[in-house]
Enzyme design. Structure first.
Site, PDB file in Angstrom:
ATOM      1  N   ARG A 276       0.846  -1.203   0.000  1.00  0.00           N
ATOM      2  CA  ARG A 276       0.000   0.000   0.000  1.00  0.00           C
ATOM      3  C   ARG A 276       0.879   1.249   0.000  1.00  0.00           C
ATOM      4  O   ARG A 276       0.554   2.249  -0.638  1.00  0.00           O
ATOM      5  CB  ARG A 276      -0.921  -0.011   1.216  1.00  0.00           C
ATOM      6  CG  ARG A 276      -1.903  -1.179   1.195  1.00  0.00           C
ATOM      7  CD  ARG A 276      -2.724  -1.221   2.460  1.00  0.00           C
ATOM      8  NE  ARG A 276      -3.677  -2.324   2.462  1.00  0.00           N
ATOM      9  CZ  ARG A 276      -3.404  -3.520   2.980  1.00  0.00           C
ATOM     10  NH1 ARG A 276      -2.234  -3.775   3.521  1.00  0.00           N
ATOM     11  NH2 ARG A 276      -4.329  -4.464   2.949  1.00  0.00           N
TER      12      ARG A 276
ATOM     13  N   HIS B 200      -2.760   0.385   8.461  1.00  0.00           N
ATOM     14  CA  HIS B 200      -3.494  -0.567   7.614  1.00  0.00           C
ATOM     15  C   HIS B 200      -2.478  -1.004   6.553  1.00  0.00           C
ATOM     16  O   HIS B 200      -2.355  -0.399   5.489  1.00  0.00           O
ATOM     17  CB  HIS B 200      -4.700   0.125   6.973  1.00  0.00           C
ATOM     18  CG  HIS B 200      -5.337  -0.677   5.868  1.00  0.00           C
ATOM     19  ND1 HIS B 200      -5.862  -1.925   6.054  1.00  0.00           N
ATOM     20  CD2 HIS B 200      -5.510  -0.399   4.544  1.00  0.00           C
ATOM     21  CE1 HIS B 200      -6.339  -2.382   4.902  1.00  0.00           C
ATOM     22  NE2 HIS B 200      -6.131  -1.477   3.971  1.00  0.00           N
TER      23      HIS B 200
ATOM     24  N   ARG C 154     -11.009  -9.192   9.394  1.00  0.00           N
ATOM     25  CA  ARG C 154     -10.292 -10.349   8.825  1.00  0.00           C
ATOM     26  C   ARG C 154      -9.717 -11.217   9.944  1.00  0.00           C
ATOM     27  O   ARG C 154      -9.851 -12.457   9.919  1.00  0.00           O
ATOM     28  CB  ARG C 154      -9.153  -9.869   7.918  1.00  0.00           C
ATOM     29  CG  ARG C 154      -9.644  -9.385   6.578  1.00  0.00           C
ATOM     30  CD  ARG C 154      -8.525  -8.790   5.733  1.00  0.00           C
ATOM     31  NE  ARG C 154      -9.023  -8.459   4.391  1.00  0.00           N
ATOM     32  CZ  ARG C 154      -8.542  -7.489   3.627  1.00  0.00           C
ATOM     33  NH1 ARG C 154      -7.540  -6.729   4.059  1.00  0.00           N
ATOM     34  NH2 ARG C 154      -9.049  -7.267   2.430  1.00  0.00           N
TER      35      ARG C 154
END
Ligand SMILES: NC(=O)c1ccc[n+]([C@@H]2O[C@H](COP(=O)([O-])OP(=O)(O)OC[C@H]3O[C@@H](n4cnc5c(N)ncnc54)[C@H](O)[C@@H]3O)[C@@H](O)[C@H]2O)c1
Length: 314
Positions: free
Chosen positions: A88, A175, A151
């Site tokens: 990311r 994240h 999750r």
């Protein structure tokens, strides 16, 4: 009570799925879809409009950015997404550059709106949104690790054969690859996970915990490698944050938010359990952390701060 108008900026896989989920949950009276690809926005709006006789009343329209004035919430999903093998944080430069032009344009039209950032890297972009707009910290939130927490809870639930609804365990921090799980206070139906026995004599030992966290960290990459994007779970996580806001729940969710002396961490956006209500982003819960967890959270903060520093946002 649904929100009045919610604008979604970026109607790719994630934005379109969020619109669909908000519609199914009856969380908005009007959905405004904005994308620089006007055909894509129009197509998604039409497709969703055809659902409207069958769901709670909602008006769905594709509009140019100029027409989002009056929105109560603006959800931002615009930007580059991870390609297989990318992290990311690899998206930071491209998406911060996009935010430098996009965010002031949004806030000029909707200065009162709650800003919910979903684009990645979400912690860097939530921080960028705060810095680029000057909005107060309660008004800017990132979807953060609400998804990662879901999750992890689902993975634990499958391992211990219990409902995920009864598993309480938070993923906090970035994240992304440096996120950590707070195992020290994780429980199943008030039994600490470390004391839980399931099956014959199986326990969630350190190796099992490390494995579950690793699976959580790798989850997005696995989905992206298999189908090109993640969209359903992030849409439900985003809708959950919205729901807490719209219904003034004071719910505790691991959103990305500005930290101010949280276990000694400040001036960075990271996910920690936080109160979400109609007032926006409230208190960060002072969850007790083990020494290793506190060190892990600090490392995660350092990883995000290094990127926001490199991009000239500090
Ligand atoms: N926070 C999370 O947990 C999470 C989960 C999944 C994806 N994401 C992120 O969400 C973002 C979107 O992912 P996706 O799979 O929907 O990508 P996508 O490529 O399918 O959609 C992105 C959309 O943004 C639009 N766009 C780009 N610049 C724009 C602008 N200036 N104004 C309006 N629209 C613009 C594009 O035209 C495109 O339709 C990515 O950054 C991705 O990494 C975040």
């Amino acid at each position: 009570m649904p929100a009045g108008t919610i604008a979604i900026i970026g109607v790719g896989s994630v934005g379109a799925s969020i619109a669909y989920t908000l519609m199914q949950r009856g969380l908005a009276r009007r959905l405004l879809l904005v994308d620089r690809n006007a055909d894509k926005a129009r197509g998604e709006a039409l497709d969703l409009e055809h659902c409207t006789p069958l769901v709670a009343p909602v008006d769905v329209r594709a509009v140019p950015l100029e027409e989002i004035a009056g929105s109560e919430v603006v959800i931002v999903t615009a930007g580059a997404k991870q390609e297989p093998g990318q992290t990311r944080l690899d998206l930071a430069e491209t998406n911060v550059a996009l935010f430098r032009t996009l965010l002031p344009e949004i806030v000029r039209r909707t200065p009162e709106a709650w800003l919910l950032i979903v684009s990645n890297p979400v912690d860097v972009l939530t921080y960028a949104a705060l810095r680029l707009t000057g909005l107060p910290p309660r008004q800017v939130v990132g979807s953060g690790t609400v998804l990662d927490t879901a999750r992890l809870r689902s993975l634990i639930a499958r391992r211990v054969h219990l409902s995920p609804a009864n598993i309480h365990a938070y993923v906090v921090g970035e994240h992304g690859d440096s996120e950590i799980a707070i195992w020290s206070s994780a429980d199943a139906g008030a039994v600490p996970l470390s004391a839980l026995r399931f099956g014959e004599s199986a326990v969630l030992d350190g190796a099992a915990e490390a494995d579950l966290l690793e699976q959580t960290r790798r989850a997005a990459g696995e989905v992206i490698a298999a189908k090109g994007a993640t969209n359903w779970a992030i849409s439900v996580a985003t809708a959950r944050i919205l729901e807490a806001y719209v219904r003034d729940e004071s719910a505790i969710l691991t959103v990305s938010r500005l930290l101010d002396d949280y276990h000694g961490i400040r001036d960075v956006c990271l996910s920690v359990p936080s109160v979400i209500s109609r007032g926006g982003v409230g208190a960060a819960l002072p969850v007790p952390l083990s020494a290793a967890e506190a060190a892990g959270l600090r490392q995660s903060a350092d990883a995000v701060r290094a990127v926001i520093g490199r991009l000239g946002l500090l």
